[in-house]
Design an enzyme around this catalytic site. Sequence first.
Site, PDB file in Angstrom:
ATOM      1  N   HIS A  33       0.166   3.395 -17.693  1.00  0.00           N
ATOM      2  CA  HIS A  33       1.014   3.640 -18.905  1.00  0.00           C
ATOM      3  C   HIS A  33       0.855   4.914 -19.542  1.00  0.00           C
ATOM      4  O   HIS A  33       0.517   5.906 -18.887  1.00  0.00           O
ATOM      5  CB  HIS A  33       0.743   2.234 -19.801  1.00  0.00           C
ATOM      6  CG  HIS A  33       1.392   1.203 -19.288  1.00  0.00           C
ATOM      7  ND1 HIS A  33       1.801  -0.023 -20.099  1.00  0.00           N
ATOM      8  CD2 HIS A  33       1.851   0.818 -17.956  1.00  0.00           C
ATOM      9  CE1 HIS A  33       2.377  -0.946 -19.377  1.00  0.00           C
ATOM     10  NE2 HIS A  33       2.476  -0.681 -18.097  1.00  0.00           N
ATOM     11  N   SER A  61       8.257  -2.202 -13.469  1.00  0.00           N
ATOM     12  CA  SER A  61       9.609  -3.189 -13.223  1.00  0.00           C
ATOM     13  C   SER A  61      10.701  -2.169 -13.781  1.00  0.00           C
ATOM     14  O   SER A  61      11.794  -2.422 -13.468  1.00  0.00           O
ATOM     15  CB  SER A  61       9.835  -4.452 -14.055  1.00  0.00           C
ATOM     16  OG  SER A  61       9.596  -3.922 -15.525  1.00  0.00           O
ATOM     17  N   GLN A  62      10.452  -1.025 -14.491  1.00  0.00           N
ATOM     18  CA  GLN A  62      11.543   0.011 -14.768  1.00  0.00           C
ATOM     19  C   GLN A  62      12.128   0.567 -13.664  1.00  0.00           C
ATOM     20  O   GLN A  62      13.182   1.101 -13.664  1.00  0.00           O
ATOM     21  CB  GLN A  62      10.680   1.065 -15.896  1.00  0.00           C
ATOM     22  CG  GLN A  62      10.412   0.332 -17.141  1.00  0.00           C
ATOM     23  CD  GLN A  62       9.736   1.554 -18.010  1.00  0.00           C
ATOM     24  OE1 GLN A  62       9.249   2.394 -17.635  1.00  0.00           O
ATOM     25  NE2 GLN A  62       9.776   0.942 -19.420  1.00  0.00           N
ATOM     26  N   ARG A  78      18.396   0.266 -23.640  1.00  0.00           N
ATOM     27  CA  ARG A  78      19.372  -0.313 -22.395  1.00  0.00           C
ATOM     28  C   ARG A  78      20.771  -0.128 -23.040  1.00  0.00           C
ATOM     29  O   ARG A  78      21.555  -0.041 -22.230  1.00  0.00           O
ATOM     30  CB  ARG A  78      18.751  -1.671 -22.042  1.00  0.00           C
ATOM     31  CG  ARG A  78      17.670  -1.695 -21.144  1.00  0.00           C
ATOM     32  CD  ARG A  78      17.101  -3.298 -20.982  1.00  0.00           C
ATOM     33  NE  ARG A  78      16.030  -3.091 -19.869  1.00  0.00           N
ATOM     34  CZ  ARG A  78      14.739  -2.723 -19.951  1.00  0.00           C
ATOM     35  NH1 ARG A  78      14.294  -2.235 -21.377  1.00  0.00           N
ATOM     36  NH2 ARG A  78      13.640  -3.203 -19.054  1.00  0.00           N
ATOM     37  N   GLY A  91       8.843   6.009 -20.744  1.00  0.00           N
ATOM     38  CA  GLY A  91       9.041   5.300 -19.443  1.00  0.00           C
ATOM     39  C   GLY A  91      10.351   4.997 -19.238  1.00  0.00           C
ATOM     40  O   GLY A  91      10.872   5.345 -18.155  1.00  0.00           O
ATOM     41  N   GLU A 103       2.154  -5.407 -22.169  1.00  0.00           N
ATOM     42  CA  GLU A 103       2.348  -4.656 -23.014  1.00  0.00           C
ATOM     43  C   GLU A 103       1.342  -5.133 -24.274  1.00  0.00           C
ATOM     44  O   GLU A 103       1.081  -4.363 -25.277  1.00  0.00           O
ATOM     45  CB  GLU A 103       3.500  -4.371 -23.490  1.00  0.00           C
ATOM     46  CG  GLU A 103       4.563  -3.350 -22.881  1.00  0.00           C
ATOM     47  CD  GLU A 103       4.156  -1.995 -23.145  1.00  0.00           C
ATOM     48  OE1 GLU A 103       4.323  -1.704 -24.232  1.00  0.00           O
ATOM     49  OE2 GLU A 103       3.983  -1.141 -22.047  1.00  0.00           O
ATOM     50  N   LYS A 113      12.682  -1.452 -28.756  1.00  0.00           N
ATOM     51  CA  LYS A 113      12.984  -0.117 -28.142  1.00  0.00           C
ATOM     52  C   LYS A 113      13.591  -0.445 -26.768  1.00  0.00           C
ATOM     53  O   LYS A 113      14.474   0.175 -26.242  1.00  0.00           O
ATOM     54  CB  LYS A 113      11.732   0.488 -27.848  1.00  0.00           C
ATOM     55  CG  LYS A 113      11.382   1.664 -27.064  1.00  0.00           C
ATOM     56  CD  LYS A 113      10.187   2.149 -26.255  1.00  0.00           C
ATOM     57  CE  LYS A 113      10.047   0.818 -25.126  1.00  0.00           C
ATOM     58  NZ  LYS A 113       8.704   1.078 -24.458  1.00  0.00           N
ATOM     59  N   SER A 114      12.914  -1.837 -26.078  1.00  0.00           N
ATOM     60  CA  SER A 114      13.576  -1.893 -24.569  1.00  0.00           C
ATOM     61  C   SER A 114      15.125  -2.301 -24.739  1.00  0.00           C
ATOM     62  O   SER A 114      15.987  -1.758 -23.943  1.00  0.00           O
ATOM     63  CB  SER A 114      12.899  -3.037 -24.074  1.00  0.00           C
ATOM     64  OG  SER A 114      11.496  -2.614 -23.978  1.00  0.00           O
ATOM     65  N   LYS A 172       6.405   6.979 -31.299  1.00  0.00           N
ATOM     66  CA  LYS A 172       7.112   6.582 -30.310  1.00  0.00           C
ATOM     67  C   LYS A 172       7.939   5.482 -30.502  1.00  0.00           C
ATOM     68  O   LYS A 172       8.940   5.238 -29.934  1.00  0.00           O
ATOM     69  CB  LYS A 172       5.849   6.294 -29.182  1.00  0.00           C
ATOM     70  CG  LYS A 172       6.585   5.898 -27.763  1.00  0.00           C
ATOM     71  CD  LYS A 172       5.304   5.528 -26.752  1.00  0.00           C
ATOM     72  CE  LYS A 172       5.821   5.064 -25.480  1.00  0.00           C
ATOM     73  NZ  LYS A 172       6.811   6.138 -24.734  1.00  0.00           N
TER      74      LYS A 172
END
Length: 415
Positions: free
Chosen positions: A331, A164-165, A28, A92, A304, A23-24, A400
Amino acid sequence: MSSWSAPRAQRAVAGEVQIPGSKSETNRALILASLSIRPVSIYNPLAARDTELMARALTGFGARIARGGELWRVTPAQQIASPGTIDCGLAGTVMRFCPPIALLASEPTDFVGDAQAGGRPMGGLLSGLRQLGAAVSGDSLPFRVTPPRLWTRSQVSVDATSSSQFVSGLLLAAPRYPNGLRVDRIGQMPSAPHVDMTVKMLRRAGVAVRSGPDWWQVSPGQIVPGIIHVDPDLTNASAFLAAAAATGGSVTVPNWPETTTQAGDRIRDILTQFGAKVEFDSGSLRVIGDQLAGIKINLRSASELTPVVAALAALADGDTTISGVGHIRGHETDRIAALATELSKVGAKVTPLPDGLHISPGPLRPATLQSHADHRMVHAFSIIGLHADVEIAGVECVAKTMPDFTDRWHNLVQG
């Protein structure tokens, strides 16, 4: 709200599990492709709620995204448009990566989300946008971002103690800002590997990024990602690997990257600490379980993984202390409170700490556990369900990041 009976392990769990894309990395990649100078192909993207919300948001900004199974094609917007309203859901990455892009539009953008979204920290990021000259209503969802009339600043100081996002979101949009951007971090930042991921992907897209221990400097310029390959989501993989550790079984995840900035890669060391054997060979990661032993561990860089680690702790021989994760109270839910409440129902003694949890295992008992609308809770409670009769309420939240989690889990445990 749907419920699911987590399958009991009748034997040592054994098998191979294909894990969908990260997902991350996917979100991006979608942003970089949407801000690039030419069309971009993304291979092995994750198709799930969080990435769909991101795709919709970027489409609102003017990008065109053609989804085709393992290959998505992104045509960037010639000019960033105002989408009017962006639905962030509970993602997020959407609520923190898209507001900096909204500064490039000519009109205000409203950001809304799920009922629980208003509880997720946003102050550090929104302060950064205000420093750049944007007008922002509120400090949490819902809020409105009005772009600056004049770009007079190219440096911001951001309190990143909550996420950190905040840093990643600013860095991803920064190449399109007139003068680039310098971000100075205030406070101790959790999940630092995620910022490393952002910087690595920016550099691969031809963006000049300099950095120090607590600052990042992005030069203005063109974004040229070319072809982006997305690795499997290693945090999602952690639950399946933990099933081997919890049952004395053997589980293999293929296509595990040899090098990665994903924080989920730390599961290899964590499972070794618990007593499992971890093997990496020819691009596959294999975990062979043994007797679980309690551990002491700081998960600030990989928070996580906290729910999966907490579940294993409830099954281990001896106490476990998890530290460095106080920020996970903000979270998808208050994960410290949720884990303490739900794991206590199945017999564990759980003590919340200022920055973590202390878990003492106890005799397991049947229970109905609440997901708290958090996909990571479902992953964790499924591990408990290997050894106890567990009903998980609100299981639909797995959409999700892995909509077919329950099918994959059932196939592994009962296959």
